[in-house]
Scaffold this motif. Structure first.
Motif, short mmCIF file in Angstrom:
data_model
loop_
_atom_site.label_atom_id
_atom_site.label_comp_id
_atom_site.label_asym_id
_atom_site.label_seq_id
_atom_site.Cartn_x
_atom_site.Cartn_y
_atom_site.Cartn_z
N PHE A 10 0.84 -1.21 0.00
CA PHE A 10 0.00 0.00 0.00
C PHE A 10 0.87 1.26 0.00
O PHE A 10 0.53 2.26 -0.62
N ARG A 64 -9.95 -1.03 -8.78
CA ARG A 64 -11.22 -0.89 -8.07
C ARG A 64 -12.06 0.25 -8.63
O ARG A 64 -13.21 0.44 -8.23
N MET A 107 -13.09 8.31 8.72
CA MET A 107 -12.15 8.44 7.59
C MET A 107 -12.33 9.80 6.94
O MET A 107 -11.36 10.48 6.59
N MET A 115 -10.69 12.42 8.93
CA MET A 115 -9.23 12.39 8.74
C MET A 115 -8.85 13.09 7.45
O MET A 115 -7.91 13.87 7.39
N MET A 116 -9.60 12.79 6.38
CA MET A 116 -9.27 13.37 5.07
C MET A 116 -9.49 14.88 5.08
O MET A 116 -8.70 15.64 4.52
N CYS A 175 -8.31 -2.51 12.24
CA CYS A 175 -8.54 -2.61 10.80
C CYS A 175 -7.82 -1.49 10.06
O CYS A 175 -7.50 -0.44 10.63
N LEU A 176 -7.56 -1.75 8.80
CA LEU A 176 -6.94 -0.77 7.91
C LEU A 176 -8.00 -0.39 6.89
O LEU A 176 -8.62 -1.25 6.28
N SER A 177 -8.20 0.93 6.73
CA SER A 177 -9.20 1.40 5.77
C SER A 177 -8.55 2.30 4.75
O SER A 177 -7.54 2.95 5.04
N SER A 178 -9.15 2.37 3.58
CA SER A 178 -8.66 3.33 2.60
C SER A 178 -9.85 4.00 1.93
O SER A 178 -10.92 3.39 1.78
N ALA A 179 -9.67 5.26 1.58
CA ALA A 179 -10.65 6.00 0.79
C ALA A 179 -9.82 6.91 -0.10
O ALA A 179 -9.12 7.78 0.39
N PHE A 190 -5.36 6.69 3.98
CA PHE A 190 -5.46 5.45 4.75
C PHE A 190 -5.70 5.77 6.21
O PHE A 190 -5.26 6.81 6.71
N GLY A 191 -6.42 4.90 6.87
CA GLY A 191 -6.68 5.06 8.29
C GLY A 191 -6.57 3.74 9.00
O GLY A 191 -6.85 2.68 8.41
N ILE A 192 -6.12 3.79 10.25
CA ILE A 192 -6.05 2.58 11.07
C ILE A 192 -7.01 2.75 12.24
O ILE A 192 -7.03 3.80 12.88
N PHE A 193 -7.80 1.73 12.48
CA PHE A 193 -8.73 1.75 13.60
C PHE A 193 -8.39 0.61 14.55
O PHE A 193 -8.05 -0.48 14.09
N ILE A 226 -6.11 -8.04 1.22
CA ILE A 226 -6.94 -7.19 2.08
C ILE A 226 -8.21 -6.72 1.41
O ILE A 226 -9.29 -6.75 1.99
N PHE A 227 -8.09 -6.29 0.17
CA PHE A 227 -9.26 -5.78 -0.53
C PHE A 227 -9.73 -6.76 -1.61
O PHE A 227 -10.29 -6.38 -2.62
N GLY A 236 -13.37 -6.61 -2.77
CA GLY A 236 -13.90 -5.29 -3.08
C GLY A 236 -14.18 -4.46 -1.85
O GLY A 236 -14.86 -3.44 -1.91
N ASN A 237 -13.69 -4.90 -0.69
CA ASN A 237 -13.90 -4.14 0.54
C ASN A 237 -13.04 -2.88 0.55
O ASN A 237 -12.03 -2.81 -0.13
N SER A 238 -13.45 -1.92 1.38
CA SER A 238 -12.64 -0.71 1.54
C SER A 238 -11.91 -0.74 2.87
O SER A 238 -11.23 0.21 3.22
N ARG A 239 -12.15 -1.78 3.60
CA ARG A 239 -11.42 -1.90 4.85
C ARG A 239 -11.17 -3.37 5.14
O ARG A 239 -11.88 -4.25 4.67
#
Lengths: 110, 297
Positions: free
Chosen positions: A46, A66, A98, A101-102, B52-56, B60-63, B94-95, B98-101
């Motif tokens: 990543f 994606r 999220m 954060m952004m 969890c690791l998320s992306s948008a 990226f964010g960690i929860f 991880i994805f 098709g997940n975002s987290r």
């Protein structure tokens, strides 16, 4: 088997008229790493994806297949609303954080 | 998890630390995440997920679960998610749907190779081999050593004990058990190289007659974080282990319902296996083991 990331990376790089060395320098990677990614010999992390997408000004989602849009679509808010209606409360909580954060990151940039 | 994958995780964690010129303990995974522009936030508990690791887009964010009370486990969880971020090829896993987290349950019990590799990365990031070994040289053996190292690294007893066994040149075994069943066990290389020893298997029963077995029969011992120390012998824990005396130190891990056992001894008697030539040993090694060998220059 075709590797969508390898194909997309080459397409994005060529559309930006960059050589592998140009891209590597901009992304802070070794030129051989870009070459390996484009031939599918190596899979990126990543962290690599983020560096490459920032250098190419495309989204990581485009690079990994994606999304078909290189850039974030203008109709994002509509898409978000559509997806949000199908999300669990827990997912909504995550996505809201999220978004915070952004937004904070953008505020700092400005 | 193949040992080759441990090598990848070790090397990647070392690269992350070197790139940030981190050379002292404790290593702060929150600061590393912040340096990458990754926010870390608490997540409402109730899912059984530790992090969890998320992306948008490119963010990226960690929860991490707000039910985690241990600072060491919290840091390990964040470091585990950083493993997914920094390790090559994890995005596909991880994805994949098709997940975002991606939700993780860090803590050494997963059979998923990606999760185990992220665990190995987290251990190597928070307890870098060189710094950890230097700290090890200044502490006593057994549980006391684990506790001192855990304080220094700000890591959980379990994660520290595993790292202690993995990096030690002494015969050390760490067993984590619940309801007298083995959740996982780690042996030091000195023991693993002994091919006459059978390894302690996941889900196998804790041997009757051991201090750990007696300790686990009273759930209060576990819940209240009690501890006992006893002597034991290798053949109780390992088939064909001989009657070499080892020290068995046991501590309850409180609310997690787990028990940590550290087995250690001074030295092992020679075995026939050790008569193998150095060259033969090298040929049998995985690349990760060769990488660990001292340089011959």
């Amino acid at each position: 088997m075709s590797d969508i990331f390898a194909d997309r990376l080459r397409t994005a790089r060529e559309s930006r008229k960059m050589s592998q060395s140009d891209l590597a320098e901009k992304a802070g990677l070794l030129p051989s790493a870009v070459s390996h990614f484009e031939t599918g010999r190596r899979s990126p992390s990543f962290a690599n994806l983020k560096a490459l997408s920032d250098a190419l000004k495309v989204t990581t989602d485009y690079l990994i297949g994606r999304s078909d849009d290189m850039k974030v679509s203008n109709s994002v808010s509509l898409k978000l609303l559509r997806h949000a209606q199908k999300m669990s409360e827990e997912d909504l909580d995550t996505i809201t954080r999220m978004a915070e954060m952004m937004a904070n990151k953008q505020t700092k940039k400005e | 998890m193949a040992r080759r994958d441990f090598w990848r995780a070790e090397a990647q964690a070392a690269e992350v630390l070197a790139g940030r010129k981190i050379s002292t303990l404790p290593v702060d995974p929150f600061a590393i995440a912040a340096g990458e522009g990754i926010g870390c936030e608490k997540l409402k508990s109730g899912t059984g997920v530790s992090g969890c690791l998320s992306s948008a887009g490119n963010t990226f964010g960690i929860f991490y679960s707000d039910s985690i009370t241990s600072e060491g486990f919290r840091r390990f969880t964040v470091a585990h998610e950083l493993g997914h971020y920094f390790l090559e090829g994890h995005y596909k896993h991880i994805f994949a749907d098709g997940n975002s987290r991606h939700e993780s349950d860090s803590g050494f019990s997963s059979d998923d190779p990606y999760e185990r590799e992220a665990d190995a990365f987290a251990a190597a990031l928070l307890m870098p081999e060189e710094l950890f070994n230097a700290a090890c040289a200044r502490v006593q053996q057994g549980l006391k050593a684990v506790e001192t190292l855990a304080d220094k690294c700000v890591t959980s007893l379990t994660a520290t004990a595993i790292r202690y066994a993995v990096l030690s040149e002494d015969p050390i075994t760490v067993v984590c058990s619940k309801d007298n069943r083995v959740q996982f066990a780690f042996m030091s290389d000195t023991l693993k190289q002994r091919r006459d020893l059978t390894w302690i298997k996941k889900n196998s029963g804790i041997p009757e007659g051991t201090a750990t077995f007696r300790f686990n029969r009273d759930p209060k011992n576990v819940a209240q974080g009690k501890r006992v120390s006893s002597s034991s012998s290798m053949d109780v824990w390992f088939d064909c282990g001989g009657n070499l005396q080892v020290i068995e130190e046991v501590v309850g891990l409180g609310n997690y319902g787990l028990t940590l056992t550290v087995l250690y001894g001074e030295s092992l008697p020679d075995s026939e296996e050790e008569e193998e030539s150095e060259e033969e040993n090298r040929e049998n090694m995985l690349p990760s083991d060769r990488w660990r060998l001292p340089r011959e220059d």
